[in-house]
Motif scaffolding. Structure first.
Motif, PDB file in Angstrom:
ATOM      1  N   ILE A 128      25.387  27.248  34.329  1.00 47.25           N
ATOM      2  CA  ILE A 128      25.004  25.956  34.913  1.00 47.25           C
ATOM      3  C   ILE A 128      25.373  24.818  33.967  1.00 47.25           C
ATOM      4  N   SER A 129      25.073  25.005  32.682  1.00 39.54           N
ATOM      5  CA  SER A 129      25.356  23.964  31.691  1.00 39.54           C
ATOM      6  C   SER A 129      26.858  23.723  31.551  1.00 39.54           C
TER       7      SER A 129
ATOM      8  N   ILE B  82      29.572  37.976  24.363  1.00 32.71           N
ATOM      9  CA  ILE B  82      29.997  37.914  25.769  1.00 32.71           C
ATOM     10  C   ILE B  82      30.808  36.650  26.008  1.00 32.71           C
ATOM     11  N   ARG B  83      30.348  35.532  25.469  1.00 38.43           N
ATOM     12  CA  ARG B  83      31.048  34.254  25.658  1.00 38.43           C
ATOM     13  C   ARG B  83      32.391  34.237  24.925  1.00 38.43           C
ATOM     14  N   THR B  84      32.540  35.080  23.908  1.00 34.81           N
ATOM     15  CA  THR B  84      33.817  35.173  23.193  1.00 34.81           C
ATOM     16  C   THR B  84      34.826  36.008  23.969  1.00 34.81           C
ATOM     17  N   VAL B  85      34.384  37.143  24.501  1.00 37.37           N
ATOM     18  CA  VAL B  85      35.326  38.084  25.107  1.00 37.37           C
ATOM     19  C   VAL B  85      35.721  37.708  26.537  1.00 37.37           C
ATOM     20  N   LEU B  86      34.833  37.109  27.318  1.00 41.33           N
ATOM     21  CA  LEU B  86      35.139  36.858  28.723  1.00 41.33           C
ATOM     22  C   LEU B  86      36.337  35.932  28.937  1.00 41.33           C
ATOM     23  N   PRO B  87      36.484  34.823  28.197  1.00 41.63           N
ATOM     24  CA  PRO B  87      37.678  33.983  28.402  1.00 41.63           C
ATOM     25  C   PRO B  87      38.985  34.711  28.124  1.00 41.63           C
ATOM     26  N   VAL B  88      38.975  35.673  27.195  1.00 39.62           N
ATOM     27  CA  VAL B  88      40.176  36.444  26.914  1.00 39.62           C
ATOM     28  C   VAL B  88      40.594  37.260  28.141  1.00 39.62           C
ATOM     29  N   LEU B  89      39.605  37.644  28.944  1.00 39.13           N
ATOM     30  CA  LEU B  89      39.863  38.448  30.139  1.00 39.13           C
ATOM     31  C   LEU B  89      40.104  37.578  31.371  1.00 39.13           C
TER      32      LEU B  89
ATOM     33  N   LEU C 117      31.872  30.614  31.325  1.00 38.61           N
ATOM     34  CA  LEU C 117      30.822  30.487  30.307  1.00 38.61           C
ATOM     35  C   LEU C 117      31.275  29.631  29.123  1.00 38.61           C
ATOM     36  N   ARG C 118      32.525  29.172  29.146  1.00 41.28           N
ATOM     37  CA  ARG C 118      33.025  28.350  28.036  1.00 41.28           C
ATOM     38  C   ARG C 118      32.317  27.000  28.008  1.00 41.28           C
ATOM     39  N   GLU C 119      31.905  26.604  26.828  1.00 41.94           N
ATOM     40  CA  GLU C 119      31.266  25.298  26.667  1.00 41.94           C
ATOM     41  C   GLU C 119      32.264  24.189  26.955  1.00 41.94           C
ATOM     42  N   LEU C 120      31.813  23.187  27.695  1.00 47.12           N
ATOM     43  CA  LEU C 120      32.664  22.047  28.012  1.00 47.12           C
ATOM     44  C   LEU C 120      32.401  20.951  26.982  1.00 47.12           C
TER      45      LEU C 120
ATOM     46  N   GLY D 173      45.782  -1.113  36.852  1.00 45.39           N
ATOM     47  CA  GLY D 173      44.700  -0.433  36.159  1.00 45.39           C
ATOM     48  C   GLY D 173      45.222   0.414  35.010  1.00 45.39           C
ATOM     49  N   VAL D 174      44.307   1.048  34.282  1.00 48.86           N
ATOM     50  CA  VAL D 174      44.702   1.862  33.140  1.00 48.86           C
ATOM     51  C   VAL D 174      43.724   3.023  32.990  1.00 48.86           C
ATOM     52  N   ALA D 175      44.257   4.153  32.546  1.00 44.47           N
ATOM     53  CA  ALA D 175      43.439   5.336  32.289  1.00 44.47           C
ATOM     54  C   ALA D 175      43.684   5.809  30.864  1.00 44.47           C
ATOM     55  N   TYR D 176      42.657   6.414  30.261  1.00 42.74           N
ATOM     56  CA  TYR D 176      42.753   6.943  28.910  1.00 42.74           C
ATOM     57  C   TYR D 176      42.367   8.418  28.918  1.00 42.74           C
ATOM     58  N   ALA D 177      42.939   9.172  27.981  1.00 43.12           N
ATOM     59  CA  ALA D 177      42.698  10.610  27.948  1.00 43.12           C
ATOM     60  C   ALA D 177      42.750  11.129  26.519  1.00 43.12           C
ATOM     61  N   GLN D 178      42.138  12.296  26.319  1.00 38.51           N
ATOM     62  CA  GLN D 178      42.211  13.017  25.046  1.00 38.51           C
ATOM     63  C   GLN D 178      42.257  14.505  25.317  1.00 38.51           C
ATOM     64  N   GLU D 179      42.912  15.217  24.418  1.00 35.22           N
ATOM     65  CA  GLU D 179      42.997  16.672  24.528  1.00 35.22           C
ATOM     66  C   GLU D 179      42.053  17.307  23.518  1.00 35.22           C
ATOM     67  N   ILE D 180      41.170  18.197  24.018  1.00 34.64           N
ATOM     68  CA  ILE D 180      40.205  18.871  23.148  1.00 34.64           C
ATOM     69  C   ILE D 180      40.180  20.350  23.497  1.00 34.64           C
ATOM     70  N   ASP D 181      40.387  21.186  22.495  1.00 33.06           N
ATOM     71  CA  ASP D 181      40.280  22.634  22.675  1.00 33.06           C
ATOM     72  C   ASP D 181      41.135  23.125  23.838  1.00 33.06           C
ATOM     73  N   GLY D 182      42.345  22.561  23.956  1.00 37.97           N
ATOM     74  CA  GLY D 182      43.284  23.011  24.975  1.00 37.97           C
ATOM     75  C   GLY D 182      43.065  22.429  26.355  1.00 37.97           C
TER      76      GLY D 182
END
Length: 311
Positions: free
Chosen positions: A126-127, A159-166, A171-174, A204-213
């Protein structure tokens, strides 16, 4: 530098689309995953007779751009999966296409442990906000001694480490650009420079950043008021963000991002901002320098000799 981890994968039937097991060195947990089409084989595995937590994963029937997940626990996972495989009107679940089961190699997980893990995993999902949960209201389970809760906190992190690899990233933190800078193993999470993209013809204008891929368009950024490109492509994503309130009206010509939003690529972000297909590697430029995203990315490789380990 974050310390590396060793993950052991085993293709049970020797094919990439069949059953797969995964283990992390020095972790008692064991992961078994596979497609629903292999359910008859999966439920015959010894892991399915153990106590564990499981995930049913598939596209959300109400929004095919999102993933729907059901998180459960059982003393006999095989029996529970057979029940979930029934038709919806018979008490089953139709949406799921893959299943992932977490058990313990030393058989030390008890019913109390998995009920606690289930409640924590639902809270994490949920988080994170990366999926639509098929679970109903979940109550926090607190019936564990303090020492067991500490053990389960470590189990949960594995669990949170292995699941994204699969391929399961729900469950990855945003980590949003507007979030406080946190540290992992003593190192601050690195942010890219801030990128800028002008909204074509609208001022108009938009701004962005890349974090953790992940490529985030920042809160307050502007986008075109309507999709103006050809049908298809990122048009459905544009409309979804409007429907969900991520994009809100900002005058007659613009929409505005109500919060930081993570896109899968710079091109997806550029398309939503532009209201039409756009090459994000060229469209986004470093704010203040005009260097394109592609040029900035390539600059990270400048000066690295062939075969450089870069330690």
């Amino acid at each position: 530098m974050n310390q590396g981890r060793s993950l052991r994968l085993f293709l049970v039937d020797g094919t990439p689309n069949g059953l797969l097991t995964a283990e992390i060195m020095n972790w008692t947990g064991h992961v078994l995953t596979g497609p629903r089409s292999k359910l008859a084989e999966l439920v015959q595995r010894p892991e399915c007779a153990r106590t564990g937590v499981y995930f049913l994963v598939g596209p959300d029937p109400d929004d095919n751009l999102r993933t729907r997940v059901y998180i459960g626990e059982s003393d006999d996972v095989a029996q529970r999966l057979k029940q979930h495989n029934r038709l919806e009107e018979q008490g089953g679940k139709d949406f799921w296409e893959r299943v992932c089961l977490i058990t313990s190699k030393d058989l030390n997980l008890t019913k109390a442990h998995v009920k606690y893990l289930e409640s924590k995993l639902i809270g994490v999902a949920i988080s994170a906000g990366r999926c639509m949960l098929a679970n109903g209201t979940a109550h926090e389970y607190v019936g564990l001694p303090e020492s067991d809760r500490a053990d389960m906190a470590f189990f949960l992190e594995q669990i949170r480490t292995v699941l994204p690899v699969l391929g399961f990233d729900f469950l990855r933190e945003l980590i949003k650009p507007s979030s406080p800078v946190v540290e992992s193993d003593g190192l601050a999470i690195q942010h890219s420079p801030r990128f800028r993209r002008a909204v074509p013809k609208e001022g108009g204008v938009a701004y962005a950043q890349e974090i953790d891929g992940e490529f985030f368009v920042l809160k307050g950024s502007q986008a075109r008021a309507q999709w103006s490109g050809v049908s298809g492509g990122y048009e459905s994503l544009f409309k979804q963000l409007v429907l969900e309130g991520v994009l809100t009206p900002d005058g007659p010509n613009h929409m505005q991002f109500a919060d930081d939003y993570a896109f899968r690529s710079p091109s997806a972000a550029a398309a939503v901002v532009s209201g039409r297909s756009s090459n994000g590697r060229k469209a986004w430029v470093v704010d203040g320098t005009g260097q394109t995203y592609a040029e900035w990315q390539n600059q990270q490789l400048v000066g690295l000799a062939p075969g450089t380990d870069n330690k």
